[in-house]
Every structure is written in structure tokens, then in C-alpha cells.
Design a protein around this motif. Structure first.
Motif, PDB file in Angstrom:
ATOM      1  N   VAL A  28       0.926  -1.310   0.100  1.00 49.30           N
ATOM      2  CA  VAL A  28       0.016   0.062   0.068  1.00 49.30           C
ATOM      3  C   VAL A  28       0.782   1.309  -0.046  1.00 49.30           C
ATOM      4  O   VAL A  28       0.832   2.240  -0.573  1.00 49.30           O
ATOM      5  CB  VAL A  28      -0.931  -0.027   1.390  1.00 49.30           C
ATOM      6  N   VAL A  29       1.991   1.110   0.801  1.00 47.38           N
ATOM      7  CA  VAL A  29       2.927   2.227   0.817  1.00 47.38           C
ATOM      8  C   VAL A  29       3.621   2.754  -0.446  1.00 47.38           C
ATOM      9  O   VAL A  29       3.572   3.977  -0.898  1.00 47.38           O
ATOM     10  CB  VAL A  29       3.973   2.229   1.890  1.00 47.38           C
ATOM     11  N   VAL A  30       3.903   1.625  -1.207  1.00 50.53           N
ATOM     12  CA  VAL A  30       4.578   1.795  -2.248  1.00 50.53           C
ATOM     13  C   VAL A  30       3.737   2.212  -3.563  1.00 50.53           C
ATOM     14  O   VAL A  30       3.637   3.189  -4.166  1.00 50.53           O
ATOM     15  CB  VAL A  30       5.163   0.298  -3.091  1.00 50.53           C
ATOM     16  N   LEU A  31       2.325   1.609  -3.359  1.00 49.58           N
ATOM     17  CA  LEU A  31       1.351   2.174  -4.586  1.00 49.58           C
ATOM     18  C   LEU A  31       0.866   3.809  -4.204  1.00 49.58           C
ATOM     19  O   LEU A  31       0.640   4.448  -5.246  1.00 49.58           O
ATOM     20  CB  LEU A  31      -0.012   1.173  -4.501  1.00 49.58           C
ATOM     21  N   ALA A  32       0.704   3.802  -2.893  1.00 51.77           N
ATOM     22  CA  ALA A  32       0.296   5.221  -2.502  1.00 51.77           C
ATOM     23  C   ALA A  32       1.289   6.325  -2.719  1.00 51.77           C
ATOM     24  O   ALA A  32       0.927   7.330  -3.454  1.00 51.77           O
ATOM     25  CB  ALA A  32       0.161   5.369  -0.968  1.00 51.77           C
ATOM     26  N   GLY A  33       2.753   6.013  -2.709  1.00 54.15           N
ATOM     27  CA  GLY A  33       3.817   6.709  -3.149  1.00 54.15           C
ATOM     28  C   GLY A  33       3.708   7.028  -4.456  1.00 54.15           C
ATOM     29  O   GLY A  33       4.218   8.227  -5.060  1.00 54.15           O
ATOM     30  N   LEU A  34       3.336   6.226  -5.295  1.00 46.15           N
ATOM     31  CA  LEU A  34       3.394   6.096  -6.931  1.00 46.15           C
ATOM     32  C   LEU A  34       2.349   7.024  -7.316  1.00 46.15           C
ATOM     33  O   LEU A  34       2.596   7.944  -7.986  1.00 46.15           O
ATOM     34  CB  LEU A  34       3.403   4.858  -7.450  1.00 46.15           C
ATOM     35  N   ALA A  36       1.060   9.199  -5.242  1.00 41.18           N
ATOM     36  CA  ALA A  36       1.098  10.907  -4.949  1.00 41.18           C
ATOM     37  C   ALA A  36       2.016  11.386  -6.108  1.00 41.18           C
ATOM     38  O   ALA A  36       1.907  12.573  -6.271  1.00 41.18           O
ATOM     39  CB  ALA A  36       1.881  10.697  -3.559  1.00 41.18           C
ATOM     40  N   ALA A  37       3.190  10.720  -6.436  1.00 45.10           N
ATOM     41  CA  ALA A  37       3.996  11.322  -7.244  1.00 45.10           C
ATOM     42  C   ALA A  37       3.314  11.822  -8.753  1.00 45.10           C
ATOM     43  O   ALA A  37       3.565  12.639  -9.202  1.00 45.10           O
ATOM     44  CB  ALA A  37       5.187  10.228  -7.606  1.00 45.10           C
ATOM     45  N   PHE A  38       2.483  10.587  -9.094  1.00 44.24           N
ATOM     46  CA  PHE A  38       1.812  10.925 -10.453  1.00 44.24           C
ATOM     47  C   PHE A  38       0.704  11.850 -10.442  1.00 44.24           C
ATOM     48  O   PHE A  38       0.129  12.458 -11.554  1.00 44.24           O
ATOM     49  CB  PHE A  38       1.528   9.585 -10.902  1.00 44.24           C
ATOM     50  N   THR A  55      -7.053  15.686  -5.549  1.00 45.46           N
ATOM     51  CA  THR A  55      -7.792  14.604  -4.960  1.00 45.46           C
ATOM     52  C   THR A  55      -7.026  13.480  -4.914  1.00 45.46           C
ATOM     53  O   THR A  55      -7.098  12.817  -3.925  1.00 45.46           O
ATOM     54  CB  THR A  55      -9.200  14.432  -5.915  1.00 45.46           C
ATOM     55  N   ILE A  56      -6.237  13.253  -6.180  1.00 45.56           N
ATOM     56  CA  ILE A  56      -5.566  11.950  -6.080  1.00 45.56           C
ATOM     57  C   ILE A  56      -4.340  11.977  -4.759  1.00 45.56           C
ATOM     58  O   ILE A  56      -4.300  10.970  -4.191  1.00 45.56           O
ATOM     59  CB  ILE A  56      -4.809  11.464  -7.201  1.00 45.56           C
ATOM     60  N   LEU A  57      -3.936  13.135  -4.655  1.00 51.52           N
ATOM     61  CA  LEU A  57      -2.856  13.372  -3.803  1.00 51.52           C
ATOM     62  C   LEU A  57      -3.319  13.077  -2.230  1.00 51.52           C
ATOM     63  O   LEU A  57      -2.767  12.396  -1.517  1.00 51.52           O
ATOM     64  CB  LEU A  57      -2.113  14.740  -3.936  1.00 51.52           C
ATOM     65  N   GLN A  58      -4.410  13.544  -2.064  1.00 47.97           N
ATOM     66  CA  GLN A  58      -5.240  13.539  -0.889  1.00 47.97           C
ATOM     67  C   GLN A  58      -5.610  12.009  -0.438  1.00 47.97           C
ATOM     68  O   GLN A  58      -5.286  11.541   0.631  1.00 47.97           O
ATOM     69  CB  GLN A  58      -6.547  14.382  -0.837  1.00 47.97           C
ATOM     70  N   TRP A  59      -6.113  11.197  -1.328  1.00 54.14           N
ATOM     71  CA  TRP A  59      -6.433   9.874  -1.123  1.00 54.14           C
ATOM     72  C   TRP A  59      -5.024   9.046  -1.045  1.00 54.14           C
ATOM     73  O   TRP A  59      -5.088   8.038  -0.314  1.00 54.14           O
ATOM     74  CB  TRP A  59      -7.156   9.288  -2.308  1.00 54.14           C
ATOM     75  N   SER A  60      -4.146   9.324  -1.659  1.00 60.77           N
ATOM     76  CA  SER A  60      -2.790   8.914  -1.605  1.00 60.77           C
ATOM     77  C   SER A  60      -2.068   8.907  -0.461  1.00 60.77           C
ATOM     78  O   SER A  60      -1.618   8.033   0.515  1.00 60.77           O
ATOM     79  CB  SER A  60      -1.772   9.385  -2.725  1.00 60.77           C
ATOM     80  N   VAL A  61      -2.418  10.247   0.481  1.00 62.93           N
ATOM     81  CA  VAL A  61      -2.136  10.415   1.696  1.00 62.93           C
ATOM     82  C   VAL A  61      -2.703   9.528   2.857  1.00 62.93           C
ATOM     83  O   VAL A  61      -1.999   8.856   3.497  1.00 62.93           O
ATOM     84  CB  VAL A  61      -2.112  11.882   1.937  1.00 62.93           C
ATOM     85  N   VAL A  62      -4.016   9.424   2.724  1.00 61.62           N
ATOM     86  CA  VAL A  62      -4.757   8.612   3.399  1.00 61.62           C
ATOM     87  C   VAL A  62      -4.355   7.060   3.487  1.00 61.62           C
ATOM     88  O   VAL A  62      -4.189   6.383   4.277  1.00 61.62           O
ATOM     89  CB  VAL A  62      -6.304   8.711   3.180  1.00 61.62           C
ATOM     90  N   ALA A  93       9.275   0.074   4.852  1.00 63.84           N
ATOM     91  CA  ALA A  93       7.870   0.560   4.505  1.00 63.84           C
ATOM     92  C   ALA A  93       7.394   1.589   5.439  1.00 63.84           C
ATOM     93  O   ALA A  93       7.051   2.673   5.165  1.00 63.84           O
ATOM     94  CB  ALA A  93       6.675  -0.392   4.655  1.00 63.84           C
ATOM     95  N   ILE A  94       7.537   1.260   6.586  1.00 63.55           N
ATOM     96  CA  ILE A  94       7.506   2.467   7.727  1.00 63.55           C
ATOM     97  C   ILE A  94       7.957   3.657   7.629  1.00 63.55           C
ATOM     98  O   ILE A  94       7.897   4.869   7.453  1.00 63.55           O
ATOM     99  CB  ILE A  94       7.621   1.815   9.140  1.00 63.55           C
ATOM    100  N   LEU A  95       9.326   3.727   7.342  1.00 69.36           N
ATOM    101  CA  LEU A  95      10.378   4.797   6.967  1.00 69.36           C
ATOM    102  C   LEU A  95       9.747   5.621   5.778  1.00 69.36           C
ATOM    103  O   LEU A  95       9.785   7.052   5.755  1.00 69.36           O
ATOM    104  CB  LEU A  95      11.766   4.482   6.953  1.00 69.36           C
ATOM    105  N   VAL A  96       9.551   4.721   4.604  1.00 70.31           N
ATOM    106  CA  VAL A  96       9.246   5.301   3.483  1.00 70.31           C
ATOM    107  C   VAL A  96       7.555   6.100   3.769  1.00 70.31           C
ATOM    108  O   VAL A  96       7.473   7.170   3.146  1.00 70.31           O
ATOM    109  CB  VAL A  96       8.945   4.167   2.295  1.00 70.31           C
ATOM    110  N   GLY A  97       6.990   5.405   4.236  1.00 69.49           N
ATOM    111  CA  GLY A  97       5.434   5.838   4.594  1.00 69.49           C
ATOM    112  C   GLY A  97       5.791   7.286   5.427  1.00 69.49           C
ATOM    113  O   GLY A  97       4.978   8.180   5.159  1.00 69.49           O
ATOM    114  N   LEU A  98       6.477   7.364   6.343  1.00 74.25           N
ATOM    115  CA  LEU A  98       6.604   8.467   7.102  1.00 74.25           C
ATOM    116  C   LEU A  98       7.231   9.760   6.428  1.00 74.25           C
ATOM    117  O   LEU A  98       6.933  10.714   6.624  1.00 74.25           O
ATOM    118  CB  LEU A  98       7.551   8.303   8.425  1.00 74.25           C
ATOM    119  N   ALA A  99       8.355   9.207   5.738  1.00 79.20           N
ATOM    120  CA  ALA A  99       8.793  10.259   4.808  1.00 79.20           C
ATOM    121  C   ALA A  99       7.851  10.821   3.619  1.00 79.20           C
ATOM    122  O   ALA A  99       7.680  12.081   3.447  1.00 79.20           O
ATOM    123  CB  ALA A  99       9.985   9.612   3.956  1.00 79.20           C
ATOM    124  N   ILE A 100       6.887  10.081   3.196  1.00 80.06           N
ATOM    125  CA  ILE A 100       5.984  10.389   2.222  1.00 80.06           C
ATOM    126  C   ILE A 100       4.788  11.452   2.950  1.00 80.06           C
ATOM    127  O   ILE A 100       4.578  12.428   2.335  1.00 80.06           O
ATOM    128  CB  ILE A 100       5.303   9.151   1.492  1.00 80.06           C
TER     129      ILE A 100
END
Length: 261
Positions: A28-34, A36-38, A55-62, A93-100
Motif C-alpha cells: 500500500v505504501v509503494v502504491l500510495a507513493g506512486l 502521490a508522485a503521479f 484529489t489523487i494526492l489526498q487519497w494517496s496520503v490517506v 515501509a514504515i520509514l518510506v511511509g513516514l517520509a511520504i
């Protein structure tokens, strides 16, 4: 003395659940990061409007927050089962998620610390006027005319250091230095009218591709010095998060250093 029985802590079903949560959280973190980027790049590439990108960014953050929590729960569960190697798999995943998550949170903090304005100028009384970029701003959300009034008052309160640059150099030499500085900034140059002492350009943000237009006005003062006024205005958005003020200040600072050099 008897040794502790690891079987009292180890439960295969719980280990399986922990592994599933760690895998799910990472995915989920990887897909959310992608996503968010796109969200921004898609707006820059005209795949969708920037509102859809937000809107995509908001849901990506959630989603990213959910994935980070799932990974954390999986880590704790694996640790309780004495599955150290499995627990370590959750750390990336936790570190990447917190960074995002840190980036949008920093934007919210930045937005709350600056006024909700998007047009900054060194001269709020007679601001430099856009001419060459007017056609490009025809479909823009924000008007080409300087709003003045409340915008000017809020700018002066928030950014009192945004003032004209006065130098003991000829208008011609200052104009050439300003033109070279515009090129050094990487802005798209629209016009450089030496006779009128006006330069117009556009800066484009990397992520969402937001366009901010800049006009530089160079005039000679009554005491023989040269005055440089700059105006930077966003085409869309109510708040610029302080970007235009930072741009004007950085440009004038760099121009002054260039003239001294």
C-alpha cells in the motif's frame, strides 16, 4: 533454572497475520507513493486538471497512512512472536511511509504560516504590468491585473523585506545583468525589451507544473540610480505557499550579487 519456552510466545497463526500485515502495508505504501508522485506529474503532463491531481494526492496520503499503520502493527506483532527478521521487513515501509507523509504535512504547516495571496511585487502602488504573457494567462484562474487592496496590505505585513533594488549602475548594465539572471534561473523568457526596461518570463514548478509569471521593470531614478522592481504572480491557486515572495527575494539577491561581481 529452566529456560523460557519460546513456544509460549510463538503462534504460527499470529506470525502469518503479522507477515500479511507487513506485506500489505509495504504494498500500500509503494502504491500510495506512486499515486502521490503521479498526482502532480499527471497534472504537469496534462493527463488531468490540477484539481483532480489534488484529489489523487489526498487519497494517496490517506492510503499511505493506512499502509504505514499496517506495517507498524505487523512489526509489533512479529516482535511479540519473537520473529525478529520478519519484524525488520516492516522497517523500510514504515520509514518510506513516514517520509511520504512528512511532505504534505510540511505543506500544510507552510500554508498556515503565510498569507493566502498569489501576487507579489516590490511596488504595490504602481506594480509592473504584464504584457507579453497576457495571452498565456487568458484561460488562467487568476486575473492578470494586480489585485491591490487587501493583497498589498497582507504582503506588506507578511513580507516587509520585499522592496525594490536600488543600485549605482546604468539602466543598460542592470538590464543586461537582469536578463542573464533570468536565464540563470531557468525561466522561460517571453520578452526582453531594453528600450522599455521590461523583462517577462515564466517559472514552471517541477511536480504539478504550476506556472508563475514574472515581470522585471528597470527604471532610472531622479537621483541617477537604477531601480529594479519585480512582480511574480501565479496563474492558479489562492495561496502560493510563499513561493512568489521567495522567488522575488532570491532573484533580487542574486541580481545584486551579479552586479557586484
Amino acid at each position: 533454572m529452566s529456560q523460557p519456552d519460546d513456544s509460549a510466545y510463538h503462534n504460527p497463526r499470529r506470525v502469518h497475520v503479522a507477515g500479511f500485515l507487513i506485506f500489505l502495508g509495504a504494498a500500500v505504501v509503494v502504491l500510495a507513493g506512486l499515486a502521490a508522485a503521479f498526482s502532480g506529474l499527471g497534472s504537469r503532463w496534462d493527463w488531468w486538471r490540477f484539481q483532480a491531481g489534488f484529489t489523487i494526492l489526498q487519497w494517496s496520503v490517506v492510503a499511505c497512512a493506512g499502509g504505514t499503520v499496517a506495517s507498524l502493527i505487523g512489526l509489533l506483532s512479529a516482535a511479540l512472536q519473537r520473529e525478529g527478521r520478519l519484524a525488520l521487513r516492516a522497517v523500510p515501509a514504515i520509514l518510506v511511509g513516514l517520509a511520504i507523509l512528512a511532505y504534505p504535512l510540511s505543506l500544510l504547516e507552510q500554508a498556515s504560516s503565510v498569507p493566502a495571496i498569489h501576487d507579489i511585487t516590490t511596488d504595490t502602488q504602481t506594480p509592473p504590468q504584464f504584457q507579453a504573457v497576457v495571452p498565456q494567462r487568458a484561460a488562467a484562474m487568476n486575473e492578470v491585473a494586480y489585485p491591490g487592496g487587501d493583497t498589498a496590505a497582507r504582503q506588506q505585513q507578511a513580507y516587509p523585506w520585499i522592496t525594490p533594488l536600488l543600485v549605482d549602475r546604468t539602466p543598460h548594465s542592470v538590464f543586461e545583468a537582469a536578463r542573464r539572471q533570468v536565464e540563470a534561473e531557468g525561466w522561460a523568457l517571453h520578452t526582453a525589451d531594453r528600450a522599455a526596461g521590461r523583462i517577462e518570463a515564466t517559472a514552471t514548478s517541477f511536480w504539478f507544473g504550476f506556472k508563475d509569471d514574472i515581470v522585471v521593470r528597470i527604471t532610472e531614478t531622479d537621483d541617477g540610480r537604477t531601480r529594479v522592481d519585480v512582480r511574480s504572480a501565479s496563474r492558479v491557486g489562492i495561496s502560493d505557499l510563499g513561493v512568489n515572495a521567495d522567488r522575488v527575494h532570491a532573484f533580487l539577491t542574486a541580481l545584486e550579487e551579479r552586479l557586484r561581481g
